[in-house]
Write a protein that holds these residues in place. Structure first.
Motif, PDB file in Angstrom:
ATOM      1  N   ILE A 146       0.839  -1.204   0.000  1.00 35.16           N
ATOM      2  CA  ILE A 146       0.000   0.000   0.000  1.00 35.16           C
ATOM      3  C   ILE A 146       0.870   1.248   0.000  1.00 35.16           C
ATOM      4  O   ILE A 146       0.704   2.138  -0.816  1.00 35.16           O
ATOM      5  CB  ILE A 146      -0.949   0.010   1.223  1.00 35.16           C
ATOM      6  N   SER A 147       1.806   1.313   0.919  1.00 40.31           N
ATOM      7  CA  SER A 147       2.615   2.514   1.111  1.00 40.31           C
ATOM      8  C   SER A 147       3.922   2.446   0.334  1.00 40.31           C
ATOM      9  O   SER A 147       4.528   1.386   0.206  1.00 40.31           O
ATOM     10  CB  SER A 147       2.932   2.683   2.596  1.00 40.31           C
ATOM     11  N   MET A 148       4.368   3.594  -0.136  1.00 42.53           N
ATOM     12  CA  MET A 148       5.699   3.726  -0.725  1.00 42.53           C
ATOM     13  C   MET A 148       6.609   4.485   0.241  1.00 42.53           C
ATOM     14  O   MET A 148       7.713   4.862  -0.105  1.00 42.53           O
ATOM     15  CB  MET A 148       5.633   4.459  -2.071  1.00 42.53           C
ATOM     16  N   ASN A 149       6.132   4.664   1.469  1.00 38.90           N
ATOM     17  CA  ASN A 149       6.888   5.378   2.492  1.00 38.90           C
ATOM     18  C   ASN A 149       7.403   4.406   3.547  1.00 38.90           C
ATOM     19  O   ASN A 149       8.054   3.429   3.213  1.00 38.90           O
ATOM     20  CB  ASN A 149       6.024   6.486   3.107  1.00 38.90           C
ATOM     21  N   GLU A 150       7.066   4.649   4.786  1.00 42.31           N
ATOM     22  CA  GLU A 150       7.645   3.956   5.933  1.00 42.31           C
ATOM     23  C   GLU A 150       7.582   2.429   5.848  1.00 42.31           C
ATOM     24  O   GLU A 150       8.546   1.753   6.170  1.00 42.31           O
ATOM     25  CB  GLU A 150       6.944   4.439   7.209  1.00 42.31           C
ATOM     26  N   PHE A 151       6.455   1.871   5.429  1.00 46.32           N
ATOM     27  CA  PHE A 151       6.302   0.421   5.417  1.00 46.32           C
ATOM     28  C   PHE A 151       6.379  -0.165   4.008  1.00 46.32           C
ATOM     29  O   PHE A 151       5.919  -1.267   3.755  1.00 46.32           O
ATOM     30  CB  PHE A 151       4.976   0.038   6.089  1.00 46.32           C
ATOM     31  N   ALA A 152       6.994   0.563   3.110  1.00 47.24           N
ATOM     32  CA  ALA A 152       7.096   0.124   1.719  1.00 47.24           C
ATOM     33  C   ALA A 152       7.871  -1.188   1.609  1.00 47.24           C
ATOM     34  O   ALA A 152       8.825  -1.428   2.354  1.00 47.24           O
ATOM     35  CB  ALA A 152       7.784   1.190   0.875  1.00 47.24           C
ATOM     36  N   HIS A 153       7.456  -2.003   0.683  1.00 45.23           N
ATOM     37  CA  HIS A 153       8.235  -3.182   0.304  1.00 45.23           C
ATOM     38  C   HIS A 153       9.314  -2.646  -0.637  1.00 45.23           C
ATOM     39  O   HIS A 153       9.007  -2.145  -1.720  1.00 45.23           O
ATOM     40  CB  HIS A 153       7.321  -4.193  -0.394  1.00 45.23           C
ATOM     41  N   TRP A 154      10.552  -2.712  -0.220  1.00 45.20           N
ATOM     42  CA  TRP A 154      11.632  -2.006  -0.920  1.00 45.20           C
ATOM     43  C   TRP A 154      11.734  -2.386  -2.389  1.00 45.20           C
ATOM     44  O   TRP A 154      11.951  -1.529  -3.246  1.00 45.20           O
ATOM     45  CB  TRP A 154      12.962  -2.199  -0.203  1.00 45.20           C
ATOM     46  N   LEU A 155      11.587  -3.663  -2.727  1.00 45.67           N
ATOM     47  CA  LEU A 155      11.718  -4.078  -4.128  1.00 45.67           C
ATOM     48  C   LEU A 155      10.576  -3.524  -4.979  1.00 45.67           C
ATOM     49  O   LEU A 155      10.795  -3.043  -6.093  1.00 45.67           O
ATOM     50  CB  LEU A 155      11.771  -5.610  -4.229  1.00 45.67           C
ATOM     51  N   THR A 156       9.366  -3.560  -4.435  1.00 47.81           N
ATOM     52  CA  THR A 156       8.230  -2.987  -5.158  1.00 47.81           C
ATOM     53  C   THR A 156       8.435  -1.494  -5.371  1.00 47.81           C
ATOM     54  O   THR A 156       8.227  -0.978  -6.469  1.00 47.81           O
ATOM     55  CB  THR A 156       6.918  -3.237  -4.379  1.00 47.81           C
ATOM     56  N   LYS A 157       8.856  -0.803  -4.314  1.00 46.13           N
ATOM     57  CA  LYS A 157       9.086   0.641  -4.424  1.00 46.13           C
ATOM     58  C   LYS A 157      10.163   0.930  -5.471  1.00 46.13           C
ATOM     59  O   LYS A 157       9.988   1.798  -6.332  1.00 46.13           O
ATOM     60  CB  LYS A 157       9.479   1.229  -3.080  1.00 46.13           C
ATOM     61  N   ASP A 158      11.283   0.197  -5.413  1.00 47.13           N
ATOM     62  CA  ASP A 158      12.366   0.419  -6.382  1.00 47.13           C
ATOM     63  C   ASP A 158      11.918   0.131  -7.806  1.00 47.13           C
ATOM     64  O   ASP A 158      12.234   0.880  -8.733  1.00 47.13           O
ATOM     65  CB  ASP A 158      13.581  -0.454  -6.050  1.00 47.13           C
ATOM     66  N   ASN A 159      11.166  -0.955  -7.994  1.00 48.97           N
ATOM     67  CA  ASN A 159      10.687  -1.309  -9.337  1.00 48.97           C
ATOM     68  C   ASN A 159       9.660  -0.306  -9.846  1.00 48.97           C
ATOM     69  O   ASN A 159       9.587  -0.028 -11.040  1.00 48.97           O
ATOM     70  CB  ASN A 159      10.094  -2.711  -9.354  1.00 48.97           C
ATOM     71  N   PHE A 160       8.880   0.228  -8.938  1.00 48.86           N
ATOM     72  CA  PHE A 160       7.792   1.120  -9.317  1.00 48.86           C
ATOM     73  C   PHE A 160       8.258   2.559  -9.499  1.00 48.86           C
ATOM     74  O   PHE A 160       7.848   3.235 -10.436  1.00 48.86           O
ATOM     75  CB  PHE A 160       6.697   1.044  -8.240  1.00 48.86           C
ATOM     76  N   LEU A 161       9.135   3.028  -8.601  1.00 48.98           N
ATOM     77  CA  LEU A 161       9.524   4.438  -8.588  1.00 48.98           C
ATOM     78  C   LEU A 161      11.007   4.693  -8.867  1.00 48.98           C
ATOM     79  O   LEU A 161      11.419   5.848  -8.949  1.00 48.98           O
ATOM     80  CB  LEU A 161       9.177   5.062  -7.226  1.00 48.98           C
ATOM     81  N   GLY A 162      11.798   3.634  -8.969  1.00 47.55           N
ATOM     82  CA  GLY A 162      13.242   3.812  -9.141  1.00 47.55           C
ATOM     83  C   GLY A 162      13.950   3.807  -7.798  1.00 47.55           C
ATOM     84  O   GLY A 162      13.326   3.781  -6.745  1.00 47.55           O
ATOM     85  N   LYS A 163      15.265   3.853  -7.849  1.00 46.49           N
ATOM     86  CA  LYS A 163      16.078   3.710  -6.631  1.00 46.49           C
ATOM     87  C   LYS A 163      16.031   4.923  -5.699  1.00 46.49           C
ATOM     88  O   LYS A 163      16.185   4.772  -4.498  1.00 46.49           O
ATOM     89  CB  LYS A 163      17.533   3.431  -7.012  1.00 46.49           C
ATOM     90  N   ASN A 164      15.845   6.114  -6.223  1.00 48.45           N
ATOM     91  CA  ASN A 164      15.876   7.320  -5.388  1.00 48.45           C
ATOM     92  C   ASN A 164      14.679   8.233  -5.648  1.00 48.45           C
ATOM     93  O   ASN A 164      14.853   9.370  -6.078  1.00 48.45           O
ATOM     94  CB  ASN A 164      17.185   8.089  -5.632  1.00 48.45           C
ATOM     95  N   PRO A 165      13.473   7.749  -5.357  1.00 48.74           N
ATOM     96  CA  PRO A 165      12.307   8.606  -5.612  1.00 48.74           C
ATOM     97  C   PRO A 165      12.254   9.766  -4.619  1.00 48.74           C
ATOM     98  O   PRO A 165      12.729   9.663  -3.489  1.00 48.74           O
ATOM     99  CB  PRO A 165      11.123   7.656  -5.395  1.00 48.74           C
ATOM    100  N   SER A 166      11.660  10.835  -5.067  1.00 47.14           N
ATOM    101  CA  SER A 166      11.462  11.983  -4.181  1.00 47.14           C
ATOM    102  C   SER A 166      10.349  11.661  -3.190  1.00 47.14           C
ATOM    103  O   SER A 166       9.546  10.737  -3.405  1.00 47.14           O
ATOM    104  CB  SER A 166      11.075  13.216  -4.999  1.00 47.14           C
ATOM    105  N   GLN A 167      10.270  12.436  -2.127  1.00 46.67           N
ATOM    106  CA  GLN A 167       9.180  12.265  -1.169  1.00 46.67           C
ATOM    107  C   GLN A 167       7.846  12.512  -1.856  1.00 46.67           C
ATOM    108  O   GLN A 167       6.857  11.826  -1.574  1.00 46.67           O
ATOM    109  CB  GLN A 167       9.351  13.200   0.034  1.00 46.67           C
TER     110      GLN A 167
END
Length: 169
Positions: free
Chosen positions: A65-86
């Motif tokens: 659900i979240s791309m912040n505190e509880f993000a699944h790191w691989l999903t976040k990286d695949n979805f937004l890239g390695k260094n997404p902005s806040q």
């Protein structure tokens, strides 16, 4: 999200040929795909963006659900890239974009999920409740991730319960 929108749009445009009725459809996603389906219910990146009717129900199975505190790191990286902005992380954190028009939702996850932090589902349950969205949130006492249909598992029967909820509301 674009692929999901394109697929549903195709089905909608070819419903007679495909012999389907899209007016009250269900979208179900598991884990990272649960994020895609959850996002599809929002105003900022959802069904409205594609000129589609609102889903009759979203099925979110052990979703990210979240791309912040509880993000699944691989999903976040695949979805937004390695260094997404806040700003990017907030834009794609579903719980920040749920309002009272969000589709009714059936969601489940194992309490000790070994991949996706349970706080994702807990946050979503909280925001759905706050916005008075009809929903069911089920948890199961296990550390499993990825049960799918869950035959002979603790979540066995979730598909039937989802269908019952869909028909009842």
């Amino acid at each position: 999200i674009d692929d999901l929108g394109a697929a549903i749009k195709y089905i909608h445009e070819h419903q007679d040929e495909l012999n389907v009725d899209i007016k009250d459809y269900i979208c179900i996603g598991f884990s990272a795909a649960g994020h895609t389906v959850g996002e599809f219910g929002t105003d900022n990146h959802g069904y409205k963006s594609y000129g589609l009717p609102k889903p009759g129900l979203l099925g979110l199975c052990y979703p990210v659900i979240s791309m912040n505190e509880f993000a699944h790191w691989l999903t976040k990286d695949n979805f937004l890239g390695k260094n997404p902005s806040q700003e990017q992380k907030d834009e794609y954190s579903i719980q920040k974009h749920v309002d009272n028009t969000y589709p009714k939702t059936f969601m489940w996850q194992c309490l000790e999920d070994n991949e996706v932090d349970i706080h994702n589902s807990m946050m979503m349950d909280e925001v759905l409740t706050k916005n008075k969205i009809p929903h069911i949130y089920e948890t199961f006492d296990s550390n499993a991730h990825g049960w799918g249909i869950a035959t002979n598992k603790l979540a066995d029967g979730w598909v039937d319960r989802l269908v019952q909820f869909y028909k009842a509301n």
